[in-house]
Design a protein around this motif. Structure first.
Motif, mmCIF file in Angstrom:
data_model
loop_
_atom_site.group_PDB
_atom_site.id
_atom_site.type_symbol
_atom_site.label_atom_id
_atom_site.label_comp_id
_atom_site.label_asym_id
_atom_site.label_seq_id
_atom_site.Cartn_x
_atom_site.Cartn_y
_atom_site.Cartn_z
ATOM 1 N N THR A 287 -3.581 9.750 -9.158
ATOM 2 C CA THR A 287 -2.999 10.741 -8.259
ATOM 3 C C THR A 287 -4.110 11.214 -7.355
ATOM 4 N N THR B 42 -9.829 6.315 -7.440
ATOM 5 C CA THR B 42 -9.544 6.460 -8.869
ATOM 6 C C THR B 42 -9.121 5.123 -9.459
ATOM 7 N N ASP C 131 -16.184 9.263 -10.052
ATOM 8 C CA ASP C 131 -15.042 9.225 -9.129
ATOM 9 C C ASP C 131 -15.014 10.582 -8.431
HETATM 10 MG MG LIG Z 1 -8.452 9.970 -6.946
#
Ligand SMILES: [Mg+2]
Ligand SMILES: Nc1nc2c(ncn2[C@@H]2O[C@H](COP(=O)(O)OP(=O)(O)O)[C@@H](O)[C@H]2O)c(=O)[nH]1
Length: 355
Positions: A28, A14, A69
């Motif tokens: 996260t 991410t 992602d």
């Molecule tokens: Mg991630």
């Protein structure tokens, strides 16, 4: 063109997605849960900038790459990958495989230690296993089909069976399919199966701020390795441009690091760029290498492809030095090419067509 960002949980997917897209997704980890977020990115191109500076159009439009992602891909679990995840992976044109190199005690590695080579090999093995399972299923179906008879041409079934036998052999010796050489016909057969190790991959070593790239061995023939300070680059990508350049100087980062990853992933996909010059628009287009002028026309507009007569072609440098398409034409420097002409990287193309 779609590139999937994959890697172990907490490897920095991410973070790198944000760095590439200037995005602000919270870093996260949604462990074990399948999730995908996509963003479209302009491919940086100095030639396009040069054309734009020369012609000063109202609009300058870059070629695009879409990044996804992809969370939820883990290794070593005893079950198959979930179908929805495989489906998404199968739809990608290639992968950026993020490998954690940074140390961060706040976020301990799920396997207890940071070991880029181990992680890279583990993910490779996972993708390979997934293909092996898919290939085995296909072979069983082909054997069934052969036994029952009556449907497709026998020779066709045999040919496919032989192809999938070869794939099985390769995968069993831990060779990813992208390292094999296939005929165009074989590739056509395989294109419907979404085999993951057939897709190009760029290994992205995600470094900490003070780190230099570790020595990892990328064991395969096709693919490439780059390193990037993911978190730092993400923070820079989110700054206003003037602050970003101060920041870059402070950290002694040569600006192109992000650009390099974007361009490398573009090259990895085997794309070339051609340009079009309109009255109000200078534009870069992505096209698979080996494509024809006819295909290039179709990329711009279906009308251009349907009514294709000729393409006028010139390199971007020649166009700038001659000044304009009109000048180039009157000096006889625009080459006239037919449908089957193979477009080269960096060419400006003007399609002549009738409606
Ligand atoms: Mg991630
Ligand atoms: N120190 C450091 N931390 C990083 C780096 N890249 C990612 N992280 C941190 O590692 C954690 C996981 O990153 P994330 O991008 O969410 O990983 P993902 O699970 O692969 O998407 C986050 O807390 C990030 O801030 C890095 O280059 N350096």
């Amino acid at each position: 063109m779609r590139l999937g960002i994959i890697g172990l949980p907490q490897s920095g997917k991410t973070t790198i997605f944000n760095a590439l897209t200037g995005g602000k997704r919270p870093a996260t980890s949604s462990r074990g849960r399948f999730e995908i977020h996509t963003a479209v990115v302009d491919v940086p191109d100095d030639r396009l900038e040069a054309l734009s500076n020369h012609f000063k159009p109202e609009k300058t439009i870059h070629a695009k790459v879409t990044y996804g992602d992809i969370a939820g891909l883990d290794v070593g679990s005893s079950t198959d990958l979930p179908g929805s995840l495989i489906n998404q992976l199968a739809q990608m044109d290639g992968f950026l495989h993020v490998v954690r190199c940074f140390e961060d005690e706040g976020f301990p590695h799920t396997m207890g230690s940071v070991d880029p080579q181990r992680d890279m090999d583990a993910m490779d093995a996972e993708l390979l296993l997934n293909d092996l399972i898919a290939v085995e299923r296909k072979r069983e179906r082909l054997i069934d089909e052969r036994r029952k008879g009556g449907g497709r041409d026998k020779a066709e079934i045999e040919r496919e069976k032989a192809l999938f036998d070869t794939l099985h052999q390769q995968l069993s010796s831990e060779i990813p399919l992208r390292d094999m050489d296939f005929s165009a016909d074989d590739l056509k057969i395989l294109s419907g199966y979404g085999l993951l190790t057939l897709k190009p991959v760029l290994i992205v070593l995600n470094l900490g701020e003070e780190q230099s790239a570790p020595d990892v061995e990328f064991r395969h023939r096709k693919g490439a390795v780059v390193d990037i300070k993911g978190k730092l680059e993400m923070e820079i990508a989110q700054l206003p441009p003037d602050e970003a350049s101060i920041f870059l100087q402070e950290y002694g980062i040569s600006e192109p690091s992000l650009k390099r990853v974007i361009r490398l992933s573009y090259e990895l996909l085997g794309l070339l760029t051609f340009f079009t010059i309109g009255s109000d628009e200078v534009r870069a287009w992505a096209l698979p290498r080996g494509s024809t002028a006819h295909q290039a026309a179709g990329e711009v507009h279906t009308d251009l492809q349907k009514g294709f007569i000729r393409a006028e072609v010139i390199t971007w440098e020649d166009l700038i030095s001659l000044g304009s398409l009109g000048e180039a034409r009157s000096k006889g420097r625009l080459r006239l090419e037919g449908k089957d002409y193979q477009v080269k990287d960096g060419e400006v193309i003007q399609v002549r067509f009738h409606i």
